[in-house]
Design a protein around this motif. Structure first.
Motif, short mmCIF file in Angstrom:
data_model
loop_
_atom_site.label_atom_id
_atom_site.label_comp_id
_atom_site.label_asym_id
_atom_site.label_seq_id
_atom_site.Cartn_x
_atom_site.Cartn_y
_atom_site.Cartn_z
N ASP A 67 0.83 -1.19 0.00
CA ASP A 67 0.00 0.00 0.00
C ASP A 67 0.87 1.25 0.00
O ASP A 67 2.10 1.19 -0.05
CB ASP A 67 -0.98 0.00 1.18
N SER A 68 0.22 2.41 0.03
CA SER A 68 0.93 3.68 -0.08
C SER A 68 1.84 3.96 1.10
O SER A 68 2.71 4.83 1.03
CB SER A 68 -0.09 4.82 -0.23
N LYS A 69 1.67 3.23 2.21
CA LYS A 69 2.53 3.39 3.39
C LYS A 69 3.70 2.41 3.38
O LYS A 69 4.50 2.40 4.31
CB LYS A 69 1.71 3.17 4.66
N GLY A 70 3.78 1.57 2.35
CA GLY A 70 4.84 0.59 2.29
C GLY A 70 4.53 -0.69 3.04
O GLY A 70 5.37 -1.58 3.15
N GLN A 71 3.30 -0.81 3.56
CA GLN A 71 2.90 -2.01 4.28
C GLN A 71 2.57 -3.12 3.30
O GLN A 71 2.04 -2.87 2.22
CB GLN A 71 1.69 -1.71 5.17
N LYS A 72 2.88 -4.35 3.70
CA LYS A 72 2.61 -5.50 2.84
C LYS A 72 1.31 -6.16 3.27
O LYS A 72 1.05 -6.36 4.46
CB LYS A 72 3.76 -6.52 2.94
N ILE A 73 0.48 -6.49 2.30
CA ILE A 73 -0.82 -7.11 2.56
C ILE A 73 -0.89 -8.43 1.83
O ILE A 73 -0.84 -8.48 0.59
CB ILE A 73 -1.97 -6.18 2.12
N LEU A 74 -0.95 -9.51 2.60
CA LEU A 74 -1.01 -10.87 2.06
C LEU A 74 -2.44 -11.36 2.15
O LEU A 74 -3.03 -11.41 3.23
CB LEU A 74 -0.08 -11.78 2.86
N ILE A 75 -3.03 -11.71 1.02
CA ILE A 75 -4.42 -12.17 0.98
C ILE A 75 -4.44 -13.62 0.53
O ILE A 75 -3.84 -13.97 -0.49
CB ILE A 75 -5.28 -11.32 0.03
N GLU A 76 -5.13 -14.45 1.29
CA GLU A 76 -5.27 -15.86 0.91
C GLU A 76 -6.72 -16.28 1.01
O GLU A 76 -7.42 -15.92 1.95
CB GLU A 76 -4.42 -16.76 1.81
N VAL A 77 -7.15 -17.04 0.03
CA VAL A 77 -8.49 -17.64 0.05
C VAL A 77 -8.32 -19.14 0.06
O VAL A 77 -7.55 -19.70 -0.72
CB VAL A 77 -9.31 -17.22 -1.19
N GLN A 78 -9.03 -19.82 0.96
CA GLN A 78 -8.92 -21.27 1.05
C GLN A 78 -10.31 -21.87 1.16
O GLN A 78 -11.13 -21.43 1.97
CB GLN A 78 -8.07 -21.66 2.25
N LEU A 152 10.87 5.85 21.49
CA LEU A 152 10.68 4.88 20.42
C LEU A 152 9.45 5.20 19.58
O LEU A 152 9.42 4.93 18.38
CB LEU A 152 10.58 3.47 21.00
N LYS A 153 8.43 5.78 20.21
CA LYS A 153 7.26 6.21 19.44
C LYS A 153 7.66 7.24 18.40
O LYS A 153 7.20 7.20 17.24
CB LYS A 153 6.20 6.78 20.37
N GLU A 154 8.51 8.15 18.80
CA GLU A 154 8.96 9.20 17.89
C GLU A 154 9.87 8.61 16.81
O GLU A 154 9.77 8.97 15.63
CB GLU A 154 9.72 10.27 18.67
N LYS A 155 10.73 7.69 17.20
CA LYS A 155 11.68 7.11 16.25
C LYS A 155 10.98 6.29 15.17
O LYS A 155 11.30 6.40 13.99
CB LYS A 155 12.69 6.23 17.00
N PHE A 156 10.03 5.45 15.59
CA PHE A 156 9.38 4.54 14.64
C PHE A 156 8.07 5.08 14.07
O PHE A 156 7.47 4.45 13.19
CB PHE A 156 9.11 3.19 15.31
N LYS A 157 7.61 6.23 14.58
CA LYS A 157 6.38 6.86 14.09
C LYS A 157 5.16 5.95 14.26
O LYS A 157 4.29 5.86 13.40
CB LYS A 157 6.51 7.25 12.61
N ILE A 158 5.12 5.24 15.38
CA ILE A 158 3.97 4.40 15.72
C ILE A 158 3.63 4.62 17.19
O ILE A 158 4.44 5.16 17.96
CB ILE A 158 4.24 2.91 15.46
N ASP A 159 2.45 4.20 17.59
CA ASP A 159 1.99 4.42 18.97
C ASP A 159 2.04 3.17 19.83
O ASP A 159 2.09 3.27 21.06
CB ASP A 159 0.56 4.97 18.96
N HIS A 160 1.98 1.98 19.21
CA HIS A 160 1.86 0.76 19.99
C HIS A 160 2.82 -0.31 19.47
O HIS A 160 3.15 -0.35 18.28
CB HIS A 160 0.43 0.22 19.94
N ILE A 161 3.23 -1.20 20.35
CA ILE A 161 4.14 -2.28 19.97
C ILE A 161 3.51 -3.19 18.92
O ILE A 161 4.19 -3.65 17.99
CB ILE A 161 4.54 -3.09 21.22
N TYR A 162 2.20 -3.46 19.02
CA TYR A 162 1.57 -4.40 18.08
C TYR A 162 1.65 -3.92 16.64
O TYR A 162 1.53 -4.73 15.70
CB TYR A 162 0.12 -4.68 18.48
N GLU A 163 1.90 -2.62 16.44
CA GLU A 163 2.00 -2.09 15.09
C GLU A 163 3.25 -2.58 14.37
O GLU A 163 3.34 -2.48 13.14
CB GLU A 163 1.96 -0.57 15.11
N ILE A 164 4.21 -3.09 15.11
CA ILE A 164 5.43 -3.64 14.51
C ILE A 164 5.18 -5.04 13.96
O ILE A 164 5.68 -5.41 12.89
CB ILE A 164 6.55 -3.70 15.56
#
Length: 291
Positions: A67-78, A152-164
């Protein structure tokens, strides 16, 4: 035969059509409805887990997008029951992370991965049709949630650990039985029935209805889709899967109900009563009464 005005199954479209569409409007709408934020796919990616499956793997679909943020999205249908499916989810995200961490780069460059899993079989025990999983660290004694420091919030530009860490979504299409009101519910109705619910206004759905109609397919795409439907709705495969999940337990009434479920799915895909009767063995007059 297939009706011209029917919409092709989303899982087939995901593998054969949507990954090649430049504007990604349909995918953007689906992901935005699920993740509850505006998603803009910028490109499709290739990886070891993103190759088209053939023959006995026809029912497995993998798509990897960025996506536009550089995040990877893996989609699977089973569709077919798989006991180790949860393990496969973990392996898929781990492989994407490994593939997209460049050699020599620090761990802070690990990519964020969303794993979207659309399943058409009984997976686990639960009453909901949609599940979300994320990684949090909870205190063993105080039961608080471990959080990032302000630095670390400032360094990684995220608010929560789970976002990693990778986040997982499981959509159990066959378990959806609610009135389709919210955008996600409308998409779930579409995933289950290959039809738009009444008054559908979820992002991407109207485009899906317009661009994924059988009448829009090329001759080659139509042949491929007909073969896919024939494989998907093979009575032998459905009954075998039902036996393995313990749903029929060898009872005659269970087998008949299983045939009816198959017939309903075939009808949803636009097949006529003659073809349904041929595949299921149910007389046409009985199909007309039951369906």
């Amino acid at each position: 035969m297939l009706r011209e005005d029917n919409i092709v199954r989303f899982d087939w479209a995901l593998k054969r059509l949507l990954r090649h569409k430049a504007d990604h409007t349909i995918l953007n709408g689906f992901l935005s409805s699920l993740l509850n934020e505006k998603i803009s796919i910028t490109r499709m990616l290739e990886s070891e887990g993103n190759k088209e499956y053939e023959e006995n793997k026809y029912n497995r679909v993998d798509m990897l997008a960025e996506d536009s943020k550089g995040q990877k999205i893996l989609i699977e249908v089973q569709v077919e029951t798989e006991d180790s499916y949860f393990h496969g989810m973990l392996f898929g995200t781990s492989k994407v992370i490994n593939e997209y961490l460049e050699s020599g780069k620090g761990y802070e460059n690990v990519v964020k991965v969303y794993s979207i899993n659309i399943v058409y079989f009984k997976l686990g025990e639960g009453s909901d049709y949609a599940y979300h999983g994320k990684t949090e660290f909870k205190g063993m004694h105080d039961h608080d949630i471990l959080e990032l420091s302000p630095k670390l919030k400032e360094k990684f530009k995220i608010d929560h650990i789970y976002e990693i860490f990778p986040e997982y979504y499981i959509l159990k299409a066959n378990d959806f039985n609610r009135l389709a009101v919210t955008p996600l519910e409308q998409w779930m109705h579409f995933l289950k029935h290959s039809q738009l619910p009444e008054g559908a206004n979820a992002p991407g759905l109207k485009e899906a209805a317009r661009e994924l109609r059988i009448s829009q397919l090329t001759r080659e795409e139509r042949r491929d889709y007909e073969k896919y439907i024939d494989n998907m709705l093979s009575l032998e495969d459905v009954v075998e899967s039902a036996y393995s999940s313990g749903r029929f337990e060898g009872k005659a009434e269970g087998i008949f109900e299983g045939k009816l479920q198959t017939a309903r799915r075939m009808k949803d895909q636009g097949l006529d009563f003659e073809m349904i009767s041929k595949c299921t063995g149910i007389p046409i007059d009985e199909l007309q009464k039951q369906l």
